[in-house]
Design an enzyme around this catalytic site. Structure first.
Site, mmCIF file in Angstrom:
data_model
loop_
_atom_site.group_PDB
_atom_site.id
_atom_site.type_symbol
_atom_site.label_atom_id
_atom_site.label_comp_id
_atom_site.label_asym_id
_atom_site.label_seq_id
_atom_site.Cartn_x
_atom_site.Cartn_y
_atom_site.Cartn_z
ATOM 1 N NE ARG A 1 34.551 47.529 32.359
ATOM 2 C CZ ARG A 1 34.255 46.479 33.035
ATOM 3 N NH1 ARG A 1 33.130 45.661 32.300
ATOM 4 N NH2 ARG A 1 34.960 45.841 33.882
ATOM 5 C CD GLU B 1 36.229 39.211 33.175
ATOM 6 O OE1 GLU B 1 36.914 40.370 33.243
ATOM 7 O OE2 GLU B 1 35.069 39.208 32.466
ATOM 8 C CG ASP C 1 33.023 36.225 39.063
ATOM 9 O OD1 ASP C 1 32.413 36.481 37.913
ATOM 10 O OD2 ASP C 1 34.034 36.969 39.559
ATOM 11 C CG ASP D 1 36.541 38.525 41.918
ATOM 12 O OD1 ASP D 1 35.232 38.620 41.372
ATOM 13 O OD2 ASP D 1 37.413 39.405 41.474
#
Length: 201
Positions: free
Chosen positions: A46, A9, A7, A152
């Protein structure tokens, strides 16, 4: 033959939306896939918040241009790439990622894209494919690769669990508690040592 999938970010660069939340002064935009497992739902929300506050893609890009990789991330990634083929699998977007990928030495990145209107407002997100991280890992496996994966967030769990070896990195206490069988690390050196052990087998 191994290929490592990671991943982006929260793992090698800061969370873009958290950084933008700080600069824009909109705390609700700090919500990420660590909090909301449904990425499609998260992105639609978002986009609605951005529209409400009249913020454009350019506003986000201006913030991203000032973000640097996490401390130690480039050295870690350079060493990992020297050990085996490495692909960054991210749910971020081409329109966000390029300045960060440049600072990381241009690793291979598979990500998604955004659609905007004539005024530069984001209108939609376009996913490369459904469950893109898991789908990519399975495709690589079908090509004869053994995969190692780490991330994460909730949206990393599919590729982690489907891989020969999988790890959590700087994740939340809740995810660690929910998935105690997945080794979890907070330091690049410890993660790299575990990956090296897998590669030796």
């Amino acid at each position: 033959m191994y290929i490592t999938c990671l991943d982006m970010e929260g793992v090698i660069v800061p969370e873009i939306w958290i950084e933008f939340s700080k600069v824009s002064g909109i705390p609700e935009l700090s919500r990420t896939t660590r909090d909301e497992p449904d990425y499609d739902k998260l992105m639609k929300w978002r986009i609605s918040v951005l529209k409400e506050h009249k913020l454009t893609l350019k506003d986000i890009q201006n913030v991203i241009s000032k973000i640097d990789p996490l401390p130690g991330a480039k050295d870690f990634l350079d060493e990992l790439r020297s050990l085996c083929q490495t692909v960054v699998l991210s749910d971020t977007f081409e329109e966000f990622a390029q300045p960060l990928i440049k600072k990381l030495g241009y690793p291979v990145l598979f990500c998604n894209s955004l659609e905007t209107d004539e005024n530069g407002f984001i209108t939609a997100h376009k996913m490369r494919c459904a469950q893109s991280k898991l789908t990519t890992v399975k495709a690589l496996q079908s090509m004869g690769y053994e995969t190692i994966a780490f991330g994460d967030s909730y949206n990393d769990l599919g590729m982690i669990q489907a891989s020969k070896a999988g790890f959590l990195f700087r994740t939340t206490e809740k995810i660690k508690a929910d998935y105690p069988n997945i080794p979890a690390f907070t330091e690049y050196n410890d993660l790299l040592a575990s990956i090296k052990q897998v590669l030796k087998k």
